[in-house]
Design an enzyme around this catalytic site. Structure first.
Site, PDB file in Angstrom:
ATOM      1  N   GLY A 159      59.821  19.267  -4.309  1.00  0.00           N
ATOM      2  CA  GLY A 159      60.023  18.323  -5.402  1.00  0.00           C
ATOM      3  C   GLY A 159      61.173  17.361  -5.178  1.00  0.00           C
ATOM      4  CG  ASN A 179      52.384  25.202  -7.927  1.00  0.00           C
ATOM      5  OD1 ASN A 179      51.978  25.443  -9.075  1.00  0.00           O
ATOM      6  ND2 ASN A 179      53.622  25.482  -7.533  1.00  0.00           N
ATOM      7  CD  GLU A 182      59.091  24.962  -8.979  1.00  0.00           C
ATOM      8  OE1 GLU A 182      58.072  25.198  -9.642  1.00  0.00           O
ATOM      9  OE2 GLU A 182      59.221  23.935  -8.279  1.00  0.00           O
ATOM     10  N   GLY A 194      53.744  18.089  -6.551  1.00  0.00           N
ATOM     11  CA  GLY A 194      53.629  16.770  -7.192  1.00  0.00           C
ATOM     12  C   GLY A 194      52.373  15.995  -6.823  1.00  0.00           C
TER      13      GLY A 194
HETATM   14  C1  PEP Z   1      55.439  23.358  -4.635  1.00  0.00           C
HETATM   15  O1  PEP Z   1      55.574  23.360  -5.840  1.00  0.00           O
HETATM   16  O2  PEP Z   1      55.038  24.385  -4.099  1.00  0.00           O
HETATM   17  C2  PEP Z   1      55.757  22.143  -3.890  1.00  0.00           C
HETATM   18  C3  PEP Z   1      55.711  22.187  -2.592  1.00  0.00           C
HETATM   19  O3  PEP Z   1      56.063  21.017  -4.629  1.00  0.00           O
HETATM   20  P1  PEP Z   1      56.171  19.507  -4.052  1.00  0.00           P
HETATM   21  O4  PEP Z   1      54.955  19.253  -3.227  1.00  0.00           O
HETATM   22  O5  PEP Z   1      56.241  18.657  -5.292  1.00  0.00           O
HETATM   23  O6  PEP Z   1      57.426  19.431  -3.243  1.00  0.00           O
END
Ligand code: PEP
Length: 251
Positions: free
Chosen positions: A175, A11, A99, A237
């Site tokens: 995140g 993502n 989000e 990320g």
């Molecule tokens: C996400 O955005 O779905 C996610 C899991 O982000 P991260 O891997 O940065 O925690």
């Protein structure tokens, strides 16, 4: 060993211009060319879908969008429909990301409408659920998951063996650098599979892929993937960098 093909999904959120997206996608195509037995998806921003589709055409990498709107077309300024993302080359769509729920007012009801629109357009929905930190601390994890799954999938949105993917993403792990332990994740995934069993029956519960999301990195992916009910990862990320994402793909 189960028969579910692992899915590693990236993502890209609101990152990367078209030039950057095309460059990362092109590099990823090279890095994962030698993989097999794993499905790979990246979800760039809407404006980068078309150029990225051209770069990943005929490669191991599939294309996903980060959202859709459930109406087919109309006076809905700023929205994009299922058919539109299909025409841009998408096979997958992320729906109900935390989000979106947190900042853009999405609810289980609107998530349900989006999943139905995705299925109708032959897209594979990556349906995101997960509890917040305070919900976990107050012992509500299972009841939150129960409501999200049952309301999100209300009215049996897919056929028994439809192409549903669920992503369990504890909000406190997204995140933040905090990852659920593999035991915590497995416990939640097993519970989610039992909920799918309640709604759709055993065949669907056995075939649905349940991804884990929340600070997945090359260093923690193999431990998570060793769990019997974890069928892949939704990566934020660490998916922005082709090298680190390809290492996750090769867990
Ligand atoms: C996400 O955005 O779905 C996610 C899991 O982000 P991260 O891997 O940065 O925690």
């Amino acid at each position: 060993m189960n028969s579910r093909t692992p899915l590693i999904a990236g993502n890209w959120k609101m990152y990367k211009t078209n030039t950057e997206a095309v460059e990362t996608a092109g590099r990823l195509v090279e890095l994962v060319a030698d993989t097999s037995d794993v499905d790979i998806m990246i979800a760039p921003v809407f404006t980068a879908l078309d150029p990225v589709a051209k770069v990943i055409k005929d490669s191991r990498v599939g294309l996903g969008a980060q959202n859709l709107y459930w109406e087919k077309e109309g006076a809905y300024t700023g929205e994009i429909s299922a058919d539109m993302i299909v025409s841009a080359g998408c096979r997958y769509v992320i729906i109900g990301h935390s989000e979106r729920r947190q900042y853009f007012g999405e609810t289980d009801e609107t998530v349900n409408k989006r999943i139905k629109a995705a299925i109708a357009a032959d897209l594979i929905p990556v349906f995101c659920i997960g509890e917040t930190e305070s919900e976990r601390e107050s012992g509500k994890t299972f009841s939150v998951l129960d409501k999200q799954v049952k309301d999100g999938l209300k009215e049996r949105v897919v056929d028994e063996l439809g192409p549903l993917v669920i992503a369990y993403e504890p909000v406190w792990a997204i995140g933040t650098g905090k990852t659920a332990t593999s035991d915590q994740a497995q416990e939640a995934h097993k519970y989610i599979r039992s909920l799918v069993n309640d709604v759709f029956g055993a065949a669907m519960a056995d075939s649905v892929r349940i991804l884990y999301g929340g600070s997945v990195k090359p260093a923690n992916v193999s431990e998570l993937m060793a769990m019997p009910d974890i069928d892949g990862a939704l990566v934020g990320g660490a998916s922005l960098d082709a090298e680190s994402f390809s290492q996750i793909v090769k867990f």
